[in-house]
Motif scaffolding. Structure first.
Motif, PDB file in Angstrom:
ATOM      1  N   PHE A  78       0.826  -1.207   0.000  1.00 60.35           N
ATOM      2  CA  PHE A  78       0.000   0.000   0.000  1.00 60.35           C
ATOM      3  C   PHE A  78       0.863   1.261   0.000  1.00 60.35           C
ATOM      4  O   PHE A  78       0.557   2.237  -0.684  1.00 60.35           O
ATOM      5  N   HIS A  79       1.957   1.241   0.770  1.00 54.69           N
ATOM      6  CA  HIS A  79       2.796   2.432   0.881  1.00 54.69           C
ATOM      7  C   HIS A  79       3.577   2.710  -0.403  1.00 54.69           C
ATOM      8  O   HIS A  79       4.089   3.816  -0.584  1.00 54.69           O
ATOM      9  N   ALA A  80       3.685   1.714  -1.266  1.00 57.43           N
ATOM     10  CA  ALA A  80       4.399   1.917  -2.528  1.00 57.43           C
ATOM     11  C   ALA A  80       3.473   2.414  -3.635  1.00 57.43           C
ATOM     12  O   ALA A  80       3.925   2.691  -4.745  1.00 57.43           O
ATOM     13  N   MET A  81       2.192   2.557  -3.333  1.00 53.58           N
ATOM     14  CA  MET A  81       1.225   2.972  -4.344  1.00 53.58           C
ATOM     15  C   MET A  81       1.079   4.489  -4.367  1.00 53.58           C
ATOM     16  O   MET A  81       1.060   5.136  -3.324  1.00 53.58           O
ATOM     17  N   ARG A  82       0.979   5.037  -5.556  1.00 54.68           N
ATOM     18  CA  ARG A  82       0.853   6.486  -5.697  1.00 54.68           C
ATOM     19  C   ARG A  82      -0.568   6.975  -5.441  1.00 54.68           C
ATOM     20  O   ARG A  82      -0.770   8.126  -5.073  1.00 54.68           O
ATOM     21  N   ASN A  83      -1.547   6.114  -5.664  1.00 52.92           N
ATOM     22  CA  ASN A  83      -2.940   6.537  -5.524  1.00 52.92           C
ATOM     23  C   ASN A  83      -3.704   5.534  -4.661  1.00 52.92           C
ATOM     24  O   ASN A  83      -4.384   4.652  -5.185  1.00 52.92           O
ATOM     25  N   PRO A  84      -3.589   5.643  -3.328  1.00 52.74           N
ATOM     26  CA  PRO A  84      -4.264   4.666  -2.462  1.00 52.74           C
ATOM     27  C   PRO A  84      -5.781   4.685  -2.607  1.00 52.74           C
ATOM     28  O   PRO A  84      -6.433   3.670  -2.378  1.00 52.74           O
ATOM     29  N   ARG A  85      -6.344   5.809  -3.008  1.00 53.49           N
ATOM     30  CA  ARG A  85      -7.796   5.873  -3.156  1.00 53.49           C
ATOM     31  C   ARG A  85      -8.292   4.856  -4.181  1.00 53.49           C
ATOM     32  O   ARG A  85      -9.338   4.226  -3.990  1.00 53.49           O
ATOM     33  N   SER A  86      -7.532   4.680  -5.262  1.00 48.29           N
ATOM     34  CA  SER A  86      -7.963   3.764  -6.320  1.00 48.29           C
ATOM     35  C   SER A  86      -8.074   2.334  -5.818  1.00 48.29           C
ATOM     36  O   SER A  86      -8.868   1.545  -6.343  1.00 48.29           O
ATOM     37  N   LEU A  87      -7.290   2.000  -4.796  1.00 52.22           N
ATOM     38  CA  LEU A  87      -7.353   0.655  -4.233  1.00 52.22           C
ATOM     39  C   LEU A  87      -8.449   0.531  -3.184  1.00 52.22           C
ATOM     40  O   LEU A  87      -9.221  -0.426  -3.189  1.00 52.22           O
ATOM     41  N   HIS A  88      -8.541   1.505  -2.289  1.00 52.68           N
ATOM     42  CA  HIS A  88      -9.410   1.354  -1.121  1.00 52.68           C
ATOM     43  C   HIS A  88     -10.870   1.733  -1.362  1.00 52.68           C
ATOM     44  O   HIS A  88     -11.768   1.141  -0.756  1.00 52.68           O
ATOM     45  N   GLU A  89     -11.110   2.705  -2.225  1.00 54.60           N
ATOM     46  CA  GLU A  89     -12.478   3.216  -2.372  1.00 54.60           C
ATOM     47  C   GLU A  89     -13.496   2.147  -2.767  1.00 54.60           C
ATOM     48  O   GLU A  89     -14.597   2.104  -2.196  1.00 54.60           O
ATOM     49  N   PRO A  90     -13.181   1.252  -3.726  1.00 54.57           N
ATOM     50  CA  PRO A  90     -14.198   0.281  -4.138  1.00 54.57           C
ATOM     51  C   PRO A  90     -14.637  -0.678  -3.030  1.00 54.57           C
ATOM     52  O   PRO A  90     -15.708  -1.283  -3.130  1.00 54.57           O
ATOM     53  N   PHE A  91     -13.822  -0.799  -1.970  1.00 54.89           N
ATOM     54  CA  PHE A  91     -14.108  -1.829  -0.974  1.00 54.89           C
ATOM     55  C   PHE A  91     -14.776  -1.286   0.287  1.00 54.89           C
ATOM     56  O   PHE A  91     -15.133  -2.062   1.170  1.00 54.89           O
ATOM     57  N   VAL A  92     -14.970   0.017   0.352  1.00 53.09           N
ATOM     58  CA  VAL A  92     -15.684   0.576   1.501  1.00 53.09           C
ATOM     59  C   VAL A  92     -17.116   0.042   1.523  1.00 53.09           C
ATOM     60  O   VAL A  92     -17.593  -0.491   2.537  1.00 53.09           O
ATOM     61  N   GLU A  93     -17.807   0.155   0.401  1.00 53.71           N
ATOM     62  CA  GLU A  93     -19.182  -0.347   0.322  1.00 53.71           C
ATOM     63  C   GLU A  93     -19.220  -1.868   0.382  1.00 53.71           C
ATOM     64  O   GLU A  93     -20.127  -2.461   0.987  1.00 53.71           O
ATOM     65  N   ARG A  94     -18.225  -2.513  -0.217  1.00 52.23           N
ATOM     66  CA  ARG A  94     -18.224  -3.979  -0.233  1.00 52.23           C
ATOM     67  C   ARG A  94     -18.026  -4.554   1.170  1.00 52.23           C
ATOM     68  O   ARG A  94     -18.571  -5.619   1.494  1.00 52.23           O
ATOM     69  N   ASN A  95     -17.275  -3.860   2.007  1.00 52.64           N
ATOM     70  CA  ASN A  95     -17.148  -4.309   3.395  1.00 52.64           C
ATOM     71  C   ASN A  95     -18.497  -4.233   4.107  1.00 52.64           C
ATOM     72  O   ASN A  95     -18.849  -5.114   4.898  1.00 52.64           O
ATOM     73  N   ARG A  96     -19.251  -3.179   3.822  1.00 55.19           N
ATOM     74  CA  ARG A  96     -20.586  -3.040   4.410  1.00 55.19           C
ATOM     75  C   ARG A  96     -21.499  -4.183   3.958  1.00 55.19           C
ATOM     76  O   ARG A  96     -22.255  -4.758   4.761  1.00 55.19           O
ATOM     77  N   LEU A  97     -21.420  -4.544   2.686  1.00 51.69           N
ATOM     78  CA  LEU A  97     -22.256  -5.638   2.169  1.00 51.69           C
ATOM     79  C   LEU A  97     -21.856  -6.977   2.781  1.00 51.69           C
ATOM     80  O   LEU A  97     -22.718  -7.799   3.128  1.00 51.69           O
ATOM     81  N   LEU A  98     -20.549  -7.202   2.923  1.00 51.47           N
ATOM     82  CA  LEU A  98     -20.098  -8.449   3.533  1.00 51.47           C
ATOM     83  C   LEU A  98     -20.533  -8.524   4.993  1.00 51.47           C
ATOM     84  O   LEU A  98     -20.967  -9.588   5.468  1.00 51.47           O
ATOM     85  N   LEU A  99     -20.459  -7.410   5.700  1.00 48.54           N
ATOM     86  CA  LEU A  99     -20.935  -7.378   7.080  1.00 48.54           C
ATOM     87  C   LEU A  99     -22.407  -7.775   7.151  1.00 48.54           C
ATOM     88  O   LEU A  99     -22.816  -8.527   8.046  1.00 48.54           O
ATOM     89  N   GLY A 100     -23.211  -7.288   6.210  1.00 50.22           N
ATOM     90  CA  GLY A 100     -24.629  -7.637   6.203  1.00 50.22           C
ATOM     91  C   GLY A 100     -24.859  -9.133   6.063  1.00 50.22           C
ATOM     92  O   GLY A 100     -25.749  -9.702   6.720  1.00 50.22           O
ATOM     93  N   LEU A 101     -24.063  -9.787   5.227  1.00 48.12           N
ATOM     94  CA  LEU A 101     -24.188 -11.242   5.067  1.00 48.12           C
ATOM     95  C   LEU A 101     -23.803 -11.969   6.355  1.00 48.12           C
ATOM     96  O   LEU A 101     -24.433 -12.967   6.728  1.00 48.12           O
ATOM     97  N   LEU A 102     -22.778 -11.465   7.025  1.00 49.69           N
ATOM     98  CA  LEU A 102     -22.364 -12.087   8.286  1.00 49.69           C
ATOM     99  C   LEU A 102     -23.440 -11.916   9.355  1.00 49.69           C
ATOM    100  O   LEU A 102     -23.755 -12.861  10.094  1.00 49.69           O
ATOM    101  N   GLU A 103     -24.005 -10.722   9.431  1.00 51.79           N
ATOM    102  CA  GLU A 103     -25.043 -10.469  10.439  1.00 51.79           C
ATOM    103  C   GLU A 103     -26.287 -11.303  10.173  1.00 51.79           C
ATOM    104  O   GLU A 103     -26.997 -11.688  11.116  1.00 51.79           O
ATOM    105  N   ALA A 104     -26.544 -11.614   8.893  1.00 50.75           N
ATOM    106  CA  ALA A 104     -27.684 -12.463   8.542  1.00 50.75           C
ATOM    107  C   ALA A 104     -27.356 -13.947   8.681  1.00 50.75           C
ATOM    108  O   ALA A 104     -28.216 -14.790   8.425  1.00 50.75           O
ATOM    109  N   ARG A 105     -26.109 -14.259   9.066  1.00 50.75           N
ATOM    110  CA  ARG A 105     -25.637 -15.637   9.262  1.00 50.75           C
ATOM    111  C   ARG A 105     -25.698 -16.446   7.967  1.00 50.75           C
ATOM    112  O   ARG A 105     -25.898 -17.662   7.992  1.00 50.75           O
ATOM    113  N   ARG A 106     -25.490 -15.773   6.858  1.00 50.29           N
ATOM    114  CA  ARG A 106     -25.516 -16.447   5.545  1.00 50.29           C
ATOM    115  C   ARG A 106     -24.086 -16.846   5.185  1.00 50.29           C
ATOM    116  O   ARG A 106     -23.415 -16.224   4.376  1.00 50.29           O
ATOM    117  N   ALA A 107     -23.620 -17.917   5.803  1.00 49.29           N
ATOM    118  CA  ALA A 107     -22.211 -18.293   5.746  1.00 49.29           C
ATOM    119  C   ALA A 107     -21.732 -18.590   4.328  1.00 49.29           C
ATOM    120  O   ALA A 107     -20.681 -18.096   3.899  1.00 49.29           O
TER     121      ALA A 107
END
Length: 224
Positions: free
Chosen positions: A169-198
């Motif tokens: 990560f520290h060697a990347m010039r544009n960290p936003r390009s890596l991290h931004e797409p996964f902010v929402e995806r982490n929220r979606l994965l959390l929803g599946l875990l909370e619903a116990r949909r293993a």
């Protein structure tokens, strides 16, 4: 070295190599020392107030964790990961995190709450355009996922894996390009875990990690 001078107070009177290694590991993960940078024994030893032997032992410990490289007659350097290293780290992630999400039916409310806190932390940081902080929150998210395995040994393995990944990560010039797409995806994965949909969570995670690895390798520009 001002940050390390501040860390000196954390060592107390017993400046063991393990405690010195803990401080240096944190600072490497935070990006104080960047991939490819040579570490000065004299400057770091003076800043922390430790002996050369203690510092060399700390360097040796971090070398075993694949965070430092010892180069003959040249010194000690923060490690630069190759594309093959990144691919191997993602192979490990699929094993550790895949097993964890399949256990979500057994997850305690507290464990899910901790995962949720990392999601909220990333969302706040993203809204403020603090993309390095988003990366830190994302690492905590995946560490909290692995904690669902309820194994201290797997937790430690994941900590070391994520520390290596931060070098990329520290060697990347544009960290936003890596991290931004996964902010929402982490929220979606959390929803599946909370619903116990293993199984749904495991399938989603597999696609997630495939996409993350591909995106990271496309953007990664290791130091020459």
């Amino acid at each position: 070295m001002a940050a390390l001078e501040h860390d000196r107070s954390r060592l107390g009177r017993s400046s063991t190599a393990e405690r010195v290694a803990d401080i240096l590991r944190e600072r490497i993960i935070e990006g104080l020392f960047v991939p490819g940078e040579r570490l000065s024994e004299e400057a770091i030893g003076s800043a922390l107030g430790v002996s050369r032997n203690t510092l060399r032992e700390a360097f040796r410990l971090l070398g075993h964790e694949r965070l430092l490289d010892h180069k003959l007659n040249r010194g000690v350097f923060v490690r630069v990961l190759s594309a093959a290293d990144v691919a191997d780290l993602y192979r490990m992630r699929r094993v550790l995190e895949g097993a964890a999400v399949r256990r979500c039916a057994e997850a305690s409310p507290e464990a899910l709450r901790l995962i949720g806190e990392t999601v909220e932390e990333a969302e706040r940081s993203a809204s403020d355009d603090r993309w390095q902080d988003v990366g830190t929150a994302n690492s905590r998210f995946h560490q909290a996922l692995v904690a669902l395995n309820q194994s201290p040994r797997l937790d430690e393995t994941m900590r070391q894996l994520l520390a290596e990944l931060r070098l990329v990560f520290h060697a990347m010039r544009n960290p936003r390009s890596l991290h931004e797409p996964f902010v929402e995806r982490n929220r979606l994965l959390l929803g599946l875990l909370e619903a116990r949909r293993a199984e749904d969570a495991a399938t989603y995670l597999e696609i997630y990690l495939d996409d993350a690895e591909r995106l990271l390798l496309q953007a990664y520009e290791p130091a020459g």
